[in-house]
Design an enzyme around this catalytic site. Sequence first.
Site, short mmCIF file in Angstrom:
data_model
loop_
_atom_site.label_atom_id
_atom_site.label_comp_id
_atom_site.label_asym_id
_atom_site.label_seq_id
_atom_site.Cartn_x
_atom_site.Cartn_y
_atom_site.Cartn_z
N SER A 294 -7.06 -5.77 -6.02
CA SER A 294 -8.20 -6.41 -5.37
C SER A 294 -9.42 -6.36 -6.28
CB SER A 294 -8.51 -5.72 -4.04
OG SER A 294 -9.28 -4.56 -4.28
N HIS B 262 2.89 3.30 -8.86
CA HIS B 262 2.75 1.85 -9.11
C HIS B 262 4.00 1.33 -9.84
CE1 HIS B 262 -1.25 2.04 -7.60
NE2 HIS B 262 -1.75 2.73 -8.61
N ASN C 162 1.39 3.38 -2.90
CA ASN C 162 1.97 3.81 -4.18
C ASN C 162 1.45 5.19 -4.59
OD1 ASN C 162 3.09 1.30 -4.28
ND2 ASN C 162 1.76 0.50 -5.87
N GLY C 163 0.14 5.37 -4.42
CA GLY C 163 -0.47 6.64 -4.83
C GLY C 163 0.08 7.80 -4.02
N LEU D 223 11.21 -20.51 -4.26
CA LEU D 223 10.17 -19.62 -3.69
C LEU D 223 8.88 -19.80 -4.46
CD1 LEU D 223 9.54 -17.10 -1.80
CD2 LEU D 223 10.03 -15.69 -3.80
N TRP E 188 -11.33 -2.45 -9.19
CA TRP E 188 -11.95 -2.09 -10.48
C TRP E 188 -12.67 -0.76 -10.37
CZ3 TRP E 188 -10.21 -4.67 -14.43
CH2 TRP E 188 -9.91 -6.04 -14.32
N SER F 211 -8.50 -5.54 4.34
CA SER F 211 -8.96 -5.29 2.97
C SER F 211 -9.27 -6.56 2.17
CB SER F 211 -7.94 -4.43 2.22
OG SER F 211 -7.77 -3.20 2.85
N ASP G 252 0.83 -1.21 0.00
CA ASP G 252 0.00 0.00 0.00
C ASP G 252 0.87 1.26 0.00
OD1 ASP G 252 -2.28 1.49 0.04
OD2 ASP G 252 -2.86 1.00 2.09
N GLU H 291 0.73 -13.51 12.29
CA GLU H 291 1.21 -12.31 12.99
C GLU H 291 1.07 -11.13 12.04
OE1 GLU H 291 2.25 -12.25 16.16
OE2 GLU H 291 1.82 -14.40 16.31
C1 FPP Z 1 -1.99 0.16 -3.29
O1 FPP Z 1 -1.50 1.48 -3.27
C2 FPP Z 1 -1.37 -0.55 -4.40
C3 FPP Z 1 -2.04 -1.11 -5.43
C4 FPP Z 1 -3.51 -1.07 -5.56
C5 FPP Z 1 -1.32 -1.76 -6.55
C6 FPP Z 1 -0.10 -2.55 -6.18
C7 FPP Z 1 0.63 -2.86 -7.44
C8 FPP Z 1 1.96 -2.83 -7.61
C9 FPP Z 1 2.91 -2.65 -6.52
C10 FPP Z 1 2.56 -2.98 -8.97
C11 FPP Z 1 2.31 -4.24 -9.70
C12 FPP Z 1 2.55 -5.47 -8.92
C13 FPP Z 1 3.28 -6.56 -9.34
C14 FPP Z 1 3.28 -7.78 -8.51
C15 FPP Z 1 4.08 -6.57 -10.55
P1 FPP Z 1 -2.52 2.69 -3.46
O2 FPP Z 1 -2.59 3.01 -4.90
O3 FPP Z 1 -3.83 2.34 -2.85
O4 FPP Z 1 -1.80 3.82 -2.66
P2 FPP Z 1 -2.49 4.99 -1.82
O5 FPP Z 1 -3.23 4.34 -0.68
O6 FPP Z 1 -1.33 5.80 -1.37
O7 FPP Z 1 -3.41 5.72 -2.77
#
Ligand code: FPP
Length: 242
Positions: free
Chosen positions: A61, A33, A18-19, A127, A65, A185, A16, A196
Site C-alpha cells: 500500500s 513475505h 505475513n509478519g 485470468l 512506505w 485499509s 495480511d 461481499e
Molecule cells: C501484509 O502482512 C502483507 C504485506 C504488506 C505484503 C504482501 C506481499 C506479499 C504476499 C509478497 C509479494 C506479493 C506478490 C504479489 C508477489 P503484514 O506484513 O502486515 O503482516 P502482519 O500484520 O502479521 O505484520
Amino acid sequence: MQSSLQSKLHVAIIMDGNGRWATQRRLPRKIGHRIGVEAVRRVVEAAPKLGIGTLTLYAFSADNWRRPEAEVTALMGLLRRYMRTETARLVRAGVRLTAVGRRDRLPEDLAASIEWAETASLQGQALNLRIALDYSSRDAILQAAAMARGPEDLTREGFSRLLNGEQDYRDVDLLIRTSGEQRLSDFLLWECAYSELHFTDRLWPDFGAEDLETALEEFHGRDRRFGGLVESEERAPAVAVS
Ligand code: FPP
C-alpha cells in the site's frame, strides 16, 4: 477487457499476516513475505478453475512506505523476482498481469520488470491478475476525479472507466482479508461498493486453494441484493401487517 473474463467473478484479496506468521516461528518478517509469495502462486493457479476472471492482490500500500527500510527493500526485491521469474509461467497459464498503483516511486528496475511482465502477458485470456502496489484507493479516486473532463465522466460508469484506465474491470464481487483483521485499509473503496466481504483468521502464508474455495462457497450462498430485493421476496405475496 476480454469479454469472457468480464462476465466472471472479480475477487480481491488483502494478503495480511505475513509478519505474524514469521514472528510466531521466530523468523524475520521478510521470511513471512517470502512464504507469502507461495500463497500467491497457489491462488493464481486455482482462480481460473473457480470461476474467477479477475484477481486483484494488495501487495504494497502507499502507506507501507512507512515500514522499516529493510522490510520495504525485501518486499520490493520479492516483487521484482516475482515479475522476472514468474512471468513465463503466467504466460503459459494464460494469465494477464497488470500492476495498479503509482509507479514513479518504485525502484526503476522494478518498474521496468513490471512493464516487461505486462507486455509479455498481454494476450492472457484465462485470468486478469492485478497486483496493487504503492496503491491507495483514495489517491486513485482523487487522480481519476482530476482526469474527469465533464459530466459524462462523472457518472458511475464514466468514473469507473476513469479509475480502470484502458481496461474495463467489473466491480469487486468478493473481498477477502486474511489474518483476522477486518478493515479495508484504503483498498478498492469505489470498486467494493457492493462487494461481499470474507474475513478469515488464516494467515496469508498458510492460505491455499481450499481457503479460496471455501470463501467462494460462502459467497455463492449469499443473497446479493444491490439495494433491491432478492427474487423470492419480489415474488412473495405481501404480508398484511396489523
Ligand atoms: C501484509 O502482512 C502483507 C504485506 C504488506 C505484503 C504482501 C506481499 C506479499 C504476499 C509478497 C509479494 C506479493 C506478490 C504479489 C508477489 P503484514 O506484513 O502486515 O503482516 P502482519 O500484520 O502479521 O505484520
